[in-house]
Scaffold this motif. Structure first.
Motif, PDB file in Angstrom:
ATOM      1  N   SER A  75       0.813  -1.225   0.000  1.00 12.92           N
ATOM      2  CA  SER A  75       0.000   0.000   0.000  1.00 12.92           C
ATOM      3  C   SER A  75       0.841   1.266   0.000  1.00 12.92           C
ATOM      4  CB  SER A  75      -0.937   0.005   1.212  1.00 12.92           C
ATOM      5  OG  SER A  75      -0.190   0.051   2.411  1.00 12.92           O
ATOM      6  N   VAL A  76       2.049   1.200   0.580  1.00 13.59           N
ATOM      7  CA  VAL A  76       2.897   2.393   0.628  1.00 13.59           C
ATOM      8  C   VAL A  76       3.288   2.855  -0.776  1.00 13.59           C
ATOM      9  CG1 VAL A  76       5.094   1.130   0.794  1.00 13.59           C
ATOM     10  CG2 VAL A  76       4.898   3.421   1.797  1.00 13.59           C
ATOM     11  N   GLU A  77       3.277   1.942  -1.734  1.00 17.95           N
ATOM     12  CA  GLU A  77       3.624   2.307  -3.106  1.00 17.95           C
ATOM     13  C   GLU A  77       2.627   3.308  -3.685  1.00 17.95           C
ATOM     14  OE1 GLU A  77       6.290   1.671  -4.628  1.00 17.95           O
ATOM     15  OE2 GLU A  77       7.170   0.108  -3.375  1.00 17.95           O
ATOM     16  N   ASN A  78       1.371   3.228  -3.254  1.00 15.91           N
ATOM     17  CA  ASN A  78       0.364   4.186  -3.736  1.00 15.91           C
ATOM     18  C   ASN A  78       0.741   5.601  -3.329  1.00 15.91           C
ATOM     19  OD1 ASN A  78      -1.198   2.057  -4.750  1.00 15.91           O
ATOM     20  ND2 ASN A  78      -2.249   1.786  -2.795  1.00 15.91           N
ATOM     21  N   TRP A  79       1.209   5.749  -2.083  1.00 12.28           N
ATOM     22  CA  TRP A  79       1.632   7.066  -1.623  1.00 12.28           C
ATOM     23  C   TRP A  79       2.845   7.554  -2.398  1.00 12.28           C
ATOM     24  CZ3 TRP A  79       6.386   8.150   0.878  1.00 12.28           C
ATOM     25  CH2 TRP A  79       6.520   9.475   1.315  1.00 12.28           C
ATOM     26  N   ARG A  80       3.788   6.660  -2.680  1.00 12.12           N
ATOM     27  CA  ARG A  80       5.000   7.043  -3.409  1.00 12.12           C
ATOM     28  C   ARG A  80       4.664   7.530  -4.815  1.00 12.12           C
ATOM     29  NH1 ARG A  80       8.123   1.614  -1.318  1.00 12.12           N
ATOM     30  NH2 ARG A  80       8.624   2.398   0.778  1.00 12.12           N
ATOM     31  N   VAL A  81       3.739   6.834  -5.462  1.00 12.62           N
ATOM     32  CA  VAL A  81       3.336   7.230  -6.811  1.00 12.62           C
ATOM     33  C   VAL A  81       2.674   8.602  -6.785  1.00 12.62           C
ATOM     34  CG1 VAL A  81       1.765   6.713  -8.713  1.00 12.62           C
ATOM     35  CG2 VAL A  81       3.110   4.878  -7.689  1.00 12.62           C
ATOM     36  N   MET A  82       1.777   8.804  -5.800  1.00 10.51           N
ATOM     37  CA  MET A  82       1.086  10.094  -5.701  1.00 10.51           C
ATOM     38  C   MET A  82       2.049  11.239  -5.399  1.00 10.51           C
ATOM     39  SD  MET A  82      -2.625   9.451  -3.926  1.00 10.51           S
ATOM     40  CE  MET A  82      -1.974   8.803  -2.406  1.00 10.51           C
TER      41      MET A  82
ATOM     42  N   PHE B 113       8.579   6.398   3.514  1.00  9.44           N
ATOM     43  CA  PHE B 113       7.244   6.250   4.071  1.00  9.44           C
ATOM     44  C   PHE B 113       6.732   7.638   4.457  1.00  9.44           C
ATOM     45  CE2 PHE B 113       9.106   2.138   4.564  1.00  9.44           C
ATOM     46  CZ  PHE B 113       8.053   1.228   4.509  1.00  9.44           C
ATOM     47  N   LYS B 114       5.432   7.806   4.402  1.00  9.94           N
ATOM     48  CA  LYS B 114       4.857   9.082   4.799  1.00  9.94           C
ATOM     49  C   LYS B 114       5.014   9.276   6.299  1.00  9.94           C
ATOM     50  CE  LYS B 114       0.724  11.968   4.507  1.00  9.94           C
ATOM     51  NZ  LYS B 114      -0.654  12.076   3.999  1.00  9.94           N
TER      52      LYS B 114
ATOM     53  N   GLY C  68      10.749  -5.589   0.482  1.00 10.42           N
ATOM     54  CA  GLY C  68       9.335  -5.325   0.730  1.00 10.42           C
ATOM     55  C   GLY C  68       8.632  -6.474   1.425  1.00 10.42           C
ATOM     56  N   PRO C  69       7.441  -6.226   1.962  1.00 11.64           N
ATOM     57  CA  PRO C  69       6.704  -7.248   2.718  1.00 11.64           C
ATOM     58  C   PRO C  69       6.283  -8.460   1.904  1.00 11.64           C
ATOM     59  CG  PRO C  69       5.337  -5.312   2.349  1.00 11.64           C
ATOM     60  CD  PRO C  69       6.723  -4.946   1.932  1.00 11.64           C
TER      61      PRO C  69
ATOM     62  N   ALA D 107      10.756  -4.697   8.720  1.00 13.15           N
ATOM     63  CA  ALA D 107       9.782  -4.893   9.796  1.00 13.15           C
ATOM     64  C   ALA D 107       8.788  -3.739   9.841  1.00 13.15           C
ATOM     65  CB  ALA D 107      10.505  -5.032  11.134  1.00 13.15           C
ATOM     66  N   VAL D 108       9.278  -2.518   9.643  1.00 15.32           N
ATOM     67  CA  VAL D 108       8.395  -1.346   9.578  1.00 15.32           C
ATOM     68  C   VAL D 108       7.408  -1.511   8.420  1.00 15.32           C
ATOM     69  CG1 VAL D 108       8.299   1.128   9.075  1.00 15.32           C
ATOM     70  CG2 VAL D 108      10.015   0.252  10.660  1.00 15.32           C
ATOM     71  N   ALA D 109       7.917  -1.960   7.269  1.00 12.85           N
ATOM     72  CA  ALA D 109       7.070  -2.142   6.085  1.00 12.85           C
ATOM     73  C   ALA D 109       5.992  -3.200   6.324  1.00 12.85           C
ATOM     74  CB  ALA D 109       7.933  -2.530   4.885  1.00 12.85           C
ATOM     75  N   ILE D 110       6.338  -4.257   7.063  1.00 16.70           N
ATOM     76  CA  ILE D 110       5.378  -5.328   7.343  1.00 16.70           C
ATOM     77  C   ILE D 110       4.272  -4.829   8.270  1.00 16.70           C
ATOM     78  CG2 ILE D 110       5.110  -7.492   8.625  1.00 16.70           C
ATOM     79  CD1 ILE D 110       7.675  -8.446   7.316  1.00 16.70           C
ATOM     80  N   VAL D 111       4.635  -4.110   9.334  1.00 12.19           N
ATOM     81  CA  VAL D 111       3.626  -3.566  10.248  1.00 12.19           C
ATOM     82  C   VAL D 111       2.755  -2.553   9.510  1.00 12.19           C
ATOM     83  CG1 VAL D 111       3.242  -2.251  12.364  1.00 12.19           C
ATOM     84  CG2 VAL D 111       5.059  -3.957  12.285  1.00 12.19           C
TER      85      VAL D 111
END
Length: 396
Positions: free
Chosen positions: A207-214, A231-232, A259-260, A281-285
């Motif tokens: 899901s973090v990829e959506n923020w990166r693209v935006m 990450f945001k 990535g997760p 681990a941050v990416a997984i949480v």
């Protein structure tokens, strides 16, 4: 912060090669020293009573009758387990919009059932859950495991958070045998939920990829090397960020990681790998929270997945180490972690149907016992409409 507050020890090497330096503080001290976010604290102050309401609601609905109910004597025996400090009867009377106490002359004792409004909200939630892509959500959860499998008891711990139906073992797993399979665990009476071989090669985008693209589309001048693995971050109001802290966060944002949904890769221990594992681990949480209905879950529940996700770090400390990404609340005698970017003014920015229905039950909790006669219509309105934010809440 203890992991994110890192030391650059390799002065003559790649500045991205960072390891964490933990301070000599106990976990309790670390939790107590965090910067509070009053918006989340206010939300959890309401949620702690909602969770008790849901626990009693589940006990009532588990009774297989046309008009399910439970005796007050039965609930009184569970008062300590349900954290009903003043007893079951006192707690039930606080929420007359949700619970109705009545006397059964045939059994010579008082019982409790849900009000019509509460029953209707429960029905709406079931309908909203059935409309969710729950199979995809469960597949994603399994795909984050290094073995594409999870202990079934761990999934049972978070079925509500994931928006799964309460009979998901039959309605989801058994009905999708081409996707899921159950096998006996190593311990007695345990089961392992696995993805079938055909699903192992299925790829997912975090899901973090959506923020990166935006972010890249929004601002063409943005530093893409910082966004690529970033990450945001949105920090609690009043949290002071020193120049040194900002520099370390910027360096951390640029640091690459697995990535997760990706394979773990090399296993040799190195300073670079330690930093990469911490960021993984941050990416997984982050992804775990993104899969939940309300973008929040108890830390203890995530911890049940640590072994399956190959996360060697303490989840609570990990969350505290990244206050710009997560927020930890200790309200209600439990540690609950929120995904900060998903919330604004105490509400989800991008709500889903299940979340909207659950907020209706929260609204009834916040009504409490206020003006039952004048608010009968109000409770009906809550059942039919949505209330967007905490700043509009009814004052207790």
């Amino acid at each position: 912060m203890r992991i994110l507050t890192i030391k650059m020890i390799l002065k003559h090497q790649n500045p991205c090669q960072i390891i964490c330096s933990r301070s000599k503080t106990s976990s309790a001290q670390y939790v107590a020293s965090r910067v509070r976010d009053h918006t989340f604290e206010k939300l959890m102050d309401k949620y702690k009573n909602l969770l008790k309401v849901i626990a009693i609601q589940d006990l009532i609905l588990a009774n297989p009758t046309n008009n399910p109910s439970v005796s007050l004597d039965f609930l009184s025996k569970l008062s300590q387990k349900l954290h009903l400090n003043r007893g079951a009867a006192s707690f039930l009377r606080k929420y007359p919009h949700i619970f109705h106490i009545f006397y059964d002359p045939n059994k010579s004792q008082p019982f409790c059932r849900l009000t019509d409004v509460a029953v209707d909200i429960s029905r709406q939630e079931a309908e909203a859950i059935n409309a969710l892509p729950v199979v995809d959500r469960l597949v994603r959860l399994l795909s984050m495991s290094t073995t594409k499998s999870l202990p079934l008891r761990a999934v049972f711990k978070v079925w509500r958070e994931l928006g799964l139906p309460n009979d998901f073992e039959d309605s989801i797993i058994a009905r999708n045998s081409h996707i899921f399979k159950l096998s006996a665990g190593h311990e007695l009476n345990t089961h392992i939920l696995k993805l079938t071989e055909e699903m192992h090669d299925k790829s997912f985008v975090a899901s973090v990829e959506n923020w990166r693209v935006m972010e890249c589309c929004k601002d063409c001048t943005v530093d893409r090397t910082e966004i690529q693995y970033g990450f945001k971050h949105c920090y609690p109001p009043g949290m002071r960020l020193s120049k040194d802290f900002k520099a370390k966060v910027k360096e951390w944002q640029r640091f690459p990681y697995v990535g997760p949904y990706e394979g773990m890769g090399e296993k040799k221990r190195s300073k670079t790998r330690i930093m990469g594992l911490e960021k993984r681990a941050v990416a997984i949480v982050h992804e775990f929270l993104s899969l939940t209905v309300e973008r929040m879950v108890e830390v203890e529940k995530i911890s049940h997945f640590r072994k399956s996700f190959a996360v060697d770090l303490n989840v609570r400390d990990l969350v505290l180490d990244h206050p710009g990404i997560f927020y930890l609340s200790t309200k209600g005698k439990r540690h609950t972690v929120f995904l900060r970017e998903a919330y604004e003014r105490g509400c989800l920015i991008d709500p889903n149907p299940v979340y909207n229905v659950r907020r209706k039950l929260l609204d009834l909790v916040m009504l409490g016992r206020h003006s039952m006669q004048t608010n009968e219509l109000k409770s009906v309105e809550i059942c039919q409409t949505e209330k967007p934010c905490l700043h509009d809440e009814i004052k207790e």
